[in-house]
Design a protein around this motif. Sequence first.
Motif: not given
Length: 245
Positions: A82-88, A56-58
Amino acid sequence: QAEWVGGYLGPALQDAGFGSTKIYVLDDIRLVLPEWLHALMSNNASRGFVSGVAVHWYLDFLVPSSVLDETHRQYPDVPILYTEACTGQWPWQPLKVVLGSWQRAQYYLDDVIDTLNHWSVGWIDWNLFLDTKGGPNWANNLVDAPIIVNAGTGEAYKQPMFYALSHVSKLLEEGSLRVAFSAAPSTSSINSVAFLTPSGDLVAVILNKKRSPVTVEIRDRSSSRSTLLQLPASSFTTLYWSPAS
């Protein structure tokens, strides 16, 4: 996880006739690499079921990408995906959905380029589309997405994040190989990556993080050609060319 994969998940999939299912272990931030993968690969029961490592990118902004290099050095046959990313997603971001945020798109592309340069074989967004609040989500874990759907008006908004991901998905064919690439002059405001596609063409993606235009020189050593390119301020640029042309 080694005990669960080796003693339960892997054997259960095999017994049910799904032995070809790929198991990507970890599925968390890279802070624990390469130690986490080592624990599974050094376990006789789980080693044979590991198809790759999911990241995950966090917190990538806190953990250097060199951990991906070390993971690849120790286990070169285990793909890093890389299997997960989001913003906010952070508590200090009260606005979960920010329509038209170029900054969030830049964060995306910067991380995609960086991880591809350090042995990641792909990069997956967590949510293709969400509503205007950043949901729905049973845990009220509201975040942003590349496409926002306004159910009230029946409209869908393509966010800058959508176009950032387009720069590294439209022209990069499956099976492309990363090649050495840098845009001169080399500065911290420029991030770039390049690939040789199975069809023999070259694709380069360049991110200019500077709030002013930057002129760079692109040199193709295979053909001794070079060109000057002005990158607009805060821009994403994709180059596509054939070495033989």
